[in-house]
Enzyme design. Structure first.
Site, PDB file in Angstrom:
ATOM      1  N   SER A  32       3.467  17.820   3.019  1.00 20.84           N
ATOM      2  CA  SER A  32       2.282  17.443   2.138  1.00 20.84           C
ATOM      3  C   SER A  32       1.258  18.465   1.661  1.00 20.84           C
ATOM      4  O   SER A  32       1.209  19.548   2.443  1.00 20.84           O
ATOM      5  CB  SER A  32       1.540  16.607   3.469  1.00 20.84           C
ATOM      6  OG  SER A  32       0.182  16.231   2.930  1.00 20.84           O
TER       7      SER A  32
ATOM      8  N   LYS B 271       1.355   3.362   7.281  1.00 22.86           N
ATOM      9  CA  LYS B 271       0.294   2.635   6.562  1.00 22.86           C
ATOM     10  C   LYS B 271       0.186   1.156   6.687  1.00 22.86           C
ATOM     11  O   LYS B 271      -0.944   0.783   6.874  1.00 22.86           O
ATOM     12  CB  LYS B 271       0.519   2.880   5.094  1.00 22.86           C
ATOM     13  CG  LYS B 271       0.047   4.381   4.603  1.00 22.86           C
ATOM     14  CD  LYS B 271       0.359   4.530   3.096  1.00 22.86           C
ATOM     15  CE  LYS B 271      -0.788   5.152   2.509  1.00 22.86           C
ATOM     16  NZ  LYS B 271      -0.419   5.445   0.946  1.00 22.86           N
TER      17      LYS B 271
ATOM     18  N   ASN C  69      -4.637   4.161   4.858  1.00 20.28           N
ATOM     19  CA  ASN C  69      -4.578   5.717   4.852  1.00 20.28           C
ATOM     20  C   ASN C  69      -5.349   6.613   5.226  1.00 20.28           C
ATOM     21  O   ASN C  69      -5.192   7.682   5.385  1.00 20.28           O
ATOM     22  CB  ASN C  69      -4.163   5.915   3.354  1.00 20.28           C
ATOM     23  CG  ASN C  69      -5.531   6.167   2.348  1.00 20.28           C
ATOM     24  OD1 ASN C  69      -6.413   5.690   2.623  1.00 20.28           O
ATOM     25  ND2 ASN C  69      -5.487   7.059   1.385  1.00 20.28           N
TER      26      ASN C  69
ATOM     27  N   ASP D 167      -6.317   4.951  -1.638  1.00 18.98           N
ATOM     28  CA  ASP D 167      -5.574   5.017  -2.988  1.00 18.98           C
ATOM     29  C   ASP D 167      -5.855   4.327  -4.306  1.00 18.98           C
ATOM     30  O   ASP D 167      -6.038   5.076  -5.242  1.00 18.98           O
ATOM     31  CB  ASP D 167      -4.207   4.851  -2.635  1.00 18.98           C
ATOM     32  CG  ASP D 167      -3.386   5.372  -1.476  1.00 18.98           C
ATOM     33  OD1 ASP D 167      -3.543   6.719  -1.309  1.00 18.98           O
ATOM     34  OD2 ASP D 167      -2.599   4.921  -0.750  1.00 18.98           O
TER      35      ASP D 167
ATOM     36  N   GLY E 283       4.699  -1.813  -4.542  1.00 18.31           N
ATOM     37  CA  GLY E 283       4.926  -1.015  -3.559  1.00 18.31           C
ATOM     38  C   GLY E 283       3.374  -0.792  -2.852  1.00 18.31           C
ATOM     39  O   GLY E 283       2.375  -1.248  -3.341  1.00 18.31           O
ATOM     40  N   GLY E 284       3.444   0.531  -2.063  1.00 18.62           N
ATOM     41  CA  GLY E 284       1.948   0.746  -1.581  1.00 18.62           C
ATOM     42  C   GLY E 284       1.168   1.040  -2.484  1.00 18.62           C
ATOM     43  O   GLY E 284       0.175   0.892  -2.566  1.00 18.62           O
ATOM     44  N   ALA E 285       1.473   1.995  -3.467  1.00 24.54           N
ATOM     45  CA  ALA E 285       0.666   2.565  -4.538  1.00 24.54           C
ATOM     46  C   ALA E 285       0.181   1.521  -5.586  1.00 24.54           C
ATOM     47  O   ALA E 285      -1.170   1.575  -5.742  1.00 24.54           O
ATOM     48  CB  ALA E 285       1.072   3.761  -5.316  1.00 24.54           C
TER      49      ALA E 285
ATOM     50  N   TYR F 204       3.714  12.234  -9.968  1.00 22.11           N
ATOM     51  CA  TYR F 204       3.006  13.315 -10.199  1.00 22.11           C
ATOM     52  C   TYR F 204       3.787  14.561 -10.273  1.00 22.11           C
ATOM     53  O   TYR F 204       3.629  15.686 -10.442  1.00 22.11           O
ATOM     54  CB  TYR F 204       1.812  13.659  -9.439  1.00 22.11           C
ATOM     55  CG  TYR F 204       1.874  13.590  -8.185  1.00 22.11           C
ATOM     56  CD1 TYR F 204       2.649  14.684  -7.097  1.00 22.11           C
ATOM     57  CD2 TYR F 204       1.562  12.326  -7.459  1.00 22.11           C
ATOM     58  CE1 TYR F 204       2.556  14.420  -6.024  1.00 22.11           C
ATOM     59  CE2 TYR F 204       1.760  12.283  -5.861  1.00 22.11           C
ATOM     60  CZ  TYR F 204       2.365  13.134  -5.406  1.00 22.11           C
ATOM     61  OH  TYR F 204       2.296  13.149  -3.972  1.00 22.11           O
TER      62      TYR F 204
ATOM     63  N   GLY G 203      -0.303  11.191 -12.202  1.00 18.22           N
ATOM     64  CA  GLY G 203      -0.999  10.737 -10.797  1.00 18.22           C
ATOM     65  C   GLY G 203      -1.471  11.924 -10.098  1.00 18.22           C
ATOM     66  O   GLY G 203      -2.096  11.598  -8.936  1.00 18.22           O
TER      67      GLY G 203
HETATM   68  P1  NAD Z   1       7.092   2.300  -2.599  1.00 19.90           P
HETATM   69  O1  NAD Z   1       8.483   2.445  -2.037  1.00 19.90           O
HETATM   70  O2  NAD Z   1       5.864   1.505  -1.668  1.00 19.90           O
HETATM   71  O3  NAD Z   1       7.311   1.306  -3.871  1.00 19.90           O
HETATM   72  C1  NAD Z   1       8.047   1.683  -4.847  1.00 19.90           C
HETATM   73  C2  NAD Z   1       8.050   0.847  -6.109  1.00 19.90           C
HETATM   74  O4  NAD Z   1       8.818   1.185  -7.019  1.00 19.90           O
HETATM   75  C3  NAD Z   1       8.103  -0.713  -5.911  1.00 19.90           C
HETATM   76  O5  NAD Z   1       7.264  -1.655  -6.872  1.00 19.90           O
HETATM   77  C4  NAD Z   1       9.943  -0.825  -6.328  1.00 19.90           C
HETATM   78  O6  NAD Z   1       9.903  -2.300  -6.716  1.00 19.90           O
HETATM   79  C5  NAD Z   1       9.587   0.160  -7.739  1.00 19.90           C
HETATM   80  N1  NAD Z   1      11.031   0.396  -7.886  1.00 19.90           N
HETATM   81  C6  NAD Z   1      11.802   1.442  -7.043  1.00 19.90           C
HETATM   82  N2  NAD Z   1      13.013   1.694  -7.732  1.00 19.90           N
HETATM   83  C7  NAD Z   1      12.810   0.992  -9.013  1.00 19.90           C
HETATM   84  C8  NAD Z   1      14.017   0.974 -10.217  1.00 19.90           C
HETATM   85  N3  NAD Z   1      14.935   1.512 -10.166  1.00 19.90           N
HETATM   86  N4  NAD Z   1      13.354   0.162 -11.241  1.00 19.90           N
HETATM   87  C9  NAD Z   1      12.113  -0.346 -11.215  1.00 19.90           C
HETATM   88  N5  NAD Z   1      11.168  -0.424 -10.200  1.00 19.90           N
HETATM   89  C10 NAD Z   1      11.731   0.375  -9.221  1.00 19.90           C
HETATM   90  O7  NAD Z   1       6.454   3.586  -3.234  1.00 19.90           O
HETATM   91  P2  NAD Z   1       4.962   3.708  -3.458  1.00 19.90           P
HETATM   92  O8  NAD Z   1       4.373   4.480  -2.056  1.00 19.90           O
HETATM   93  O9  NAD Z   1       4.164   2.768  -3.768  1.00 19.90           O
HETATM   94  O10 NAD Z   1       5.180   5.246  -4.520  1.00 19.90           O
HETATM   95  C11 NAD Z   1       5.503   4.667  -5.862  1.00 19.90           C
HETATM   96  C12 NAD Z   1       5.439   6.002  -6.659  1.00 19.90           C
HETATM   97  O11 NAD Z   1       3.840   6.407  -6.679  1.00 19.90           O
HETATM   98  C13 NAD Z   1       5.991   7.359  -6.097  1.00 19.90           C
HETATM   99  O12 NAD Z   1       6.244   7.967  -7.119  1.00 19.90           O
HETATM  100  C14 NAD Z   1       4.946   8.051  -5.202  1.00 19.90           C
HETATM  101  O13 NAD Z   1       5.406   9.456  -4.884  1.00 19.90           O
HETATM  102  C15 NAD Z   1       3.955   7.879  -6.079  1.00 19.90           C
HETATM  103  N6  NAD Z   1       2.662   7.815  -5.498  1.00 19.90           N
HETATM  104  C16 NAD Z   1       1.411   8.440  -5.946  1.00 19.90           C
HETATM  105  C17 NAD Z   1       0.276   8.714  -5.490  1.00 19.90           C
HETATM  106  C18 NAD Z   1      -0.850   9.376  -5.993  1.00 19.90           C
HETATM  107  O14 NAD Z   1      -1.792   9.730  -5.426  1.00 19.90           O
HETATM  108  N7  NAD Z   1      -0.676   9.633  -7.564  1.00 19.90           N
HETATM  109  C19 NAD Z   1      -0.048   7.864  -4.384  1.00 19.90           C
HETATM  110  C20 NAD Z   1       1.159   7.295  -3.460  1.00 19.90           C
HETATM  111  C21 NAD Z   1       2.304   7.175  -4.221  1.00 19.90           C
END
Ligand code: NAD
Length: 287
Positions: free
Chosen positions: A22, A73, A94, A109, A135-137, A236, A257
């Site tokens: 991290s 989370k 978070n 977030d 998903g989470g983000a 990002y 991001g």
């Molecule tokens: P998560 O595992 O909770 O969710 C994943 C999401 O991606 C879901 O909606 C899933 O359906 C989708 N997905 C996965 N494979 C797919 C595919 N082949 N085709 C279409 N959709 C697909 O993950 P998260 O924590 O929400 O993270 C998602 C992204 O955001 C990651 O790249 C993570 O690094 C990034 N992120 C960035 C920040 C930031 O501050 N910029 C914060 C959190 C997460």
């Protein structure tokens, strides 16, 4: 003798597993040092099996608070005393703030995402957003955008394990905010084209574009973009995704991001210290 850490230094944690990769400890400790604030931020390897004890430790050690990341989370809320409205709606936390032993869970977030837009002079309030992800983000963004006054959100996701979460998010937004949310199948590309066509902004809130899905894009080709559309990536790493490359070629304003990452940290920093993170300094350090 080193002067940075003394008997007065206050502790803020980060509880997740894995977590050694991290960038949050470097970011927060740099900001503390820059502003001369007497806090230290440390990462702790905590998973679901040790989470309850770790949260008790926040109270026992009188820590200022903690960040929480995966896999904790969506689990940590049950061990806290209170939740912010956004954390309650997201079903995720978070950031934990300890006020005299009372622990409140926040989710920064979505706040970070909205702040990053503002920082780029992008104003989505009262407008329509189309976003891929459940998903989470993405959920944090969707909930915060609805709470902040985005008028309409079209959410696209594939039919995977996140679909039920997307249905739940749409229901909560429609019942508890003034925003109108609708869920669509991300495989229905003609529907995606239609929803993007009258949106102010398109957000990729999925992991597509980031390792291990590097080189892929949720938007099939350039014909989905028009120059007035703002195109935002939540991933990002790499900083430049295939999707944003296509959008730039069409002339769209785009954002990666990194801003969301920085501003989610800044929002947590403010909750713990009451101070604004030195954003311009942090941008220089992070780049
Ligand atoms: P998560 O595992 O909770 O969710 C994943 C999401 O991606 C879901 O909606 C899933 O359906 C989708 N997905 C996965 N494979 C797919 C595919 N082949 N085709 C279409 N959709 C697909 O993950 P998260 O924590 O929400 O993270 C998602 C992204 O955001 C990651 O790249 C993570 O690094 C990034 N992120 C960035 C920040 C930031 O501050 N910029 C914060 C959190 C997460």
């Amino acid at each position: 003798m080193a002067e940075r850490i003394t008997g007065h230094t206050e502790l803020i944690g980060l509880m997740a597993y894995p977590i050694r990769h991290s960038s949050s400890p470097a970011m927060h400790n740099e900001a503390f040092a820059y502003l001369g604030l007497d806090y230290a931020y440390l990462a702790f390897e905590v998973d679901n099996s040790t989470l309850e004890d770790a949260v008790k430790g926040i109270r026992a050690l009188k820590m200022v608070g903690s960040n929480v990341s995966m896999p904790n989370k969506t689990v940590v809320g049950q061990y806290l005393d209170k939740l912010s409205p956004a954390a309650e709606l997201c079903g995720a936390v978070n950031t934990i703030v300890n006020e005299n032993g009372v622990l409140t869970g926040h989710i920064t977030d979505g706040i970070g995402f909205m702040q990053a837009l503002k920082d780029n002079d992008i104003d989505v309030i009262g407008k329509k957003m189309t976003i891929a992800g459940a998903g989470g983000a993405a959920t944090a963004i969707e909930i915060q955008a609805a709470l902040d006054g985005v008028k309409e959100i079209s959410i696209f996701n594939i039919h995977d394990k996140f679909w039920a979460n997307a249905e739940e998010t749409v229901k909560k937004i429609n019942e508890r905010t003034n925003c109108k949310a609708t869920l669509y199948d991300l495989d229905d590309k003609e529907k995606l084209r239609e929803e993007m066509a009258d949106s102010y902004i398109f957000v990729n809130g999925t992991g597509v574009g980031m390792k291990p899905l590097e080189g892929m894009s949720v938007v099939p080709d350039k014909s989905f973009f028009r120059p007035e559309l703002i195109v935002v990536d939540v991933p990002y790493s790499p900083l430049e995704t295939t999707m944003r490359k296509m959008a730039k070629e069409v002339g769209c304003k785009t954002m990666n991001g990194l801003g969301m990452m920085l501003f989610q940290g800044a929002a947590a920093f403010k909750l713990w210290t009451g101070k604004d993170m030195p954003i311009e300094h942090m941008k220089e350090v992070l780049n």
